[in-house]
Design a protein around this motif. Structure first.
Motif, PDB file in Angstrom:
ATOM      1  N   ALA A  29      37.724 -23.015   8.156  1.00  0.00           N
ATOM      2  CA  ALA A  29      37.143 -24.157   7.853  1.00  0.00           C
ATOM      3  C   ALA A  29      37.898 -25.374   7.766  1.00  0.00           C
ATOM      4  CB  ALA A  29      36.404 -23.880   6.321  1.00  0.00           C
TER       5      ALA A  29
ATOM      6  N   VAL B 138      37.011 -25.837   2.518  1.00  0.00           N
ATOM      7  CA  VAL B 138      38.190 -24.777   2.603  1.00  0.00           C
ATOM      8  C   VAL B 138      38.208 -23.728   1.562  1.00  0.00           C
ATOM      9  CG1 VAL B 138      40.540 -24.261   2.865  1.00  0.00           C
ATOM     10  CG2 VAL B 138      39.542 -26.242   3.945  1.00  0.00           C
TER      11      VAL B 138
ATOM     12  N   GLY C 201      41.641 -25.582   6.642  1.00  0.00           N
ATOM     13  CA  GLY C 201      42.820 -24.984   6.041  1.00  0.00           C
ATOM     14  C   GLY C 201      43.756 -26.305   5.392  1.00  0.00           C
TER      15      GLY C 201
ATOM     16  N   TYR D 139      46.722 -23.301  -0.122  1.00  0.00           N
ATOM     17  CA  TYR D 139      45.494 -22.929  -0.612  1.00  0.00           C
ATOM     18  C   TYR D 139      45.641 -21.391  -0.622  1.00  0.00           C
ATOM     19  CZ  TYR D 139      43.690 -21.072   3.926  1.00  0.00           C
ATOM     20  OH  TYR D 139      43.513 -20.367   5.191  1.00  0.00           O
TER      21      TYR D 139
ATOM     22  N   THR E 279      36.524 -19.852   1.637  1.00  0.00           N
ATOM     23  CA  THR E 279      37.271 -18.749   1.208  1.00  0.00           C
ATOM     24  C   THR E 279      36.532 -17.894   0.163  1.00  0.00           C
ATOM     25  OG1 THR E 279      39.368 -20.039   1.767  1.00  0.00           O
ATOM     26  CG2 THR E 279      39.508 -18.207   0.255  1.00  0.00           C
TER      27      THR E 279
ATOM     28  N   GLY F 180      38.944 -19.641   5.173  1.00  0.00           N
ATOM     29  CA  GLY F 180      39.362 -20.725   4.933  1.00  0.00           C
ATOM     30  C   GLY F 180      40.045 -21.687   5.896  1.00  0.00           C
ATOM     31  N   GLU F 181      40.737 -20.946   6.918  1.00  0.00           N
ATOM     32  CA  GLU F 181      41.696 -21.544   7.701  1.00  0.00           C
ATOM     33  C   GLU F 181      40.416 -22.070   9.006  1.00  0.00           C
ATOM     34  OE1 GLU F 181      44.249 -23.063  10.349  1.00  0.00           O
ATOM     35  OE2 GLU F 181      44.651 -22.168   8.408  1.00  0.00           O
TER      36      GLU F 181
ATOM     37  N   LEU G 210      44.481 -30.198   1.511  1.00  0.00           N
ATOM     38  CA  LEU G 210      43.497 -29.507   2.530  1.00  0.00           C
ATOM     39  C   LEU G 210      42.301 -30.360   3.320  1.00  0.00           C
ATOM     40  CD1 LEU G 210      42.176 -26.626   0.116  1.00  0.00           C
ATOM     41  CD2 LEU G 210      44.069 -26.922   1.792  1.00  0.00           C
TER      42      LEU G 210
ATOM     43  N   LYS H 139      45.568 -29.395   6.009  1.00  0.00           N
ATOM     44  CA  LYS H 139      45.353 -30.325   7.022  1.00  0.00           C
ATOM     45  C   LYS H 139      46.415 -30.785   7.820  1.00  0.00           C
ATOM     46  CE  LYS H 139      45.719 -34.480   3.666  1.00  0.00           C
ATOM     47  NZ  LYS H 139      44.955 -35.394   3.010  1.00  0.00           N
TER      48      LYS H 139
END
Length: 251
Positions: free
Chosen positions: A154, A124, A156, A3, A128, A151-152, A119, A158
């Protein structure tokens, strides 16, 4: 498997990309930027030419929406590609192929876009983007790092974590900041450490470098040396250790 966030600071026109992935050295293939021109992130089953040619097309004056359409149309592997871009005026566009591995998608907003594939879920890129927007007014590099961490947090990528990168261009043909963690257990944390190291000396030296407007840059280094020395003295007075792993300077 990746991402990324592509953004423009409307206050000064600076351009930046941050990216993270469970893939080695993602910073070597995803981010493409030219100061004063635009920024492109190309990922998923990556086609680097989308970055190289995308920048050339931006430099020629083409609009991001038209570029995305043209790059996708010419690529027989488009269904497995993902890329997004922004130009120097803030126009942006994104593409996510139908066969990118779930979860995959993108979000485009004013002066920013976020895209990801493989993701943990849509949260994610939502986290972000939200964090980037909420940090308006802070330096672009710090906003990008905060957004990527959100994002991580959440979910990130997968599959996990391995590499990350942060690239910021001002208005020149070279990067103002380009840092990478190519193979690391916590690459975003490593980027934050590298950014802290850059703040101790590198970013101040960067202010002295030659530009098109000042081809010789700053010749008298006494002013910047004094600033760096003052910052170092303040750090030592506060008892804060250096973020750097560098060996001590030899006398």
């Amino acid at each position: 498997m990746t991402y990324s966030i592509v953004a423009r600071d409307p206050d000064n026109g600076h351009l930046g990309i941050a990216v993270a992935s469970r893939f080695f050295a993602v910073g070597g293939i995803v981010p493409h930027i030219r100061g004063g021109i635009g920024a492109v992130a190309t990922q998923a089953f990556v086609n680097p030419l989308n970055g190289v040619d995308g920048l050339a097309m931006l430099a020629a004056g083409q609009a991001p929406e038209a570029i995305v359409a043209e790059l996708a149309a010419r690529d027989e592997g488009r269904d497995q590609r993902q890329f997004h871009m922004i130009d120097a005026t803030g126009r942006n566009a994104a593409f996510t192929g139908e066969k990118c591995i779930d979860w995959a998608g993108h979000l485009v907003a004013e002066n920013v876009s976020v895209a990801g594939n493989m993701l943990a879920g849509p949260q994610v890129i939502a986290a972000t983007l939200e964090t980037f927007q909420k940090t308006a007014g802070k330096p672009l590099a710090e906003r990008l790092l905060a957004a990527m961490q959100a994002g991580e947090d959440a979910g990130g990528d997968k599959r996990g974590k391995q590499s990350a990168a942060l690239v910021v261009y001002r208005d020149q043909d070279y990067a103002w900041l380009n840092i990478r963690a190519d193979d690391h257990a916590d690459p975003l944390d490593e980027l934050r450490r590298l950014y802290a190291v850059a703040g101790e000396r590198y970013l101040h030296v960067a202010e002295t470098m030659a530009t098109r407007e000042r081809p010789s840059g700053m010749i008298d280094r006494r002013e910047i040396d004094a600033k760096i020395a003052a910052l170092e003295a303040a750090r030592l007075a506060e008892g804060r250790p250096s973020a750097s792993f560098a060996t001590p300077l030899k006398s």
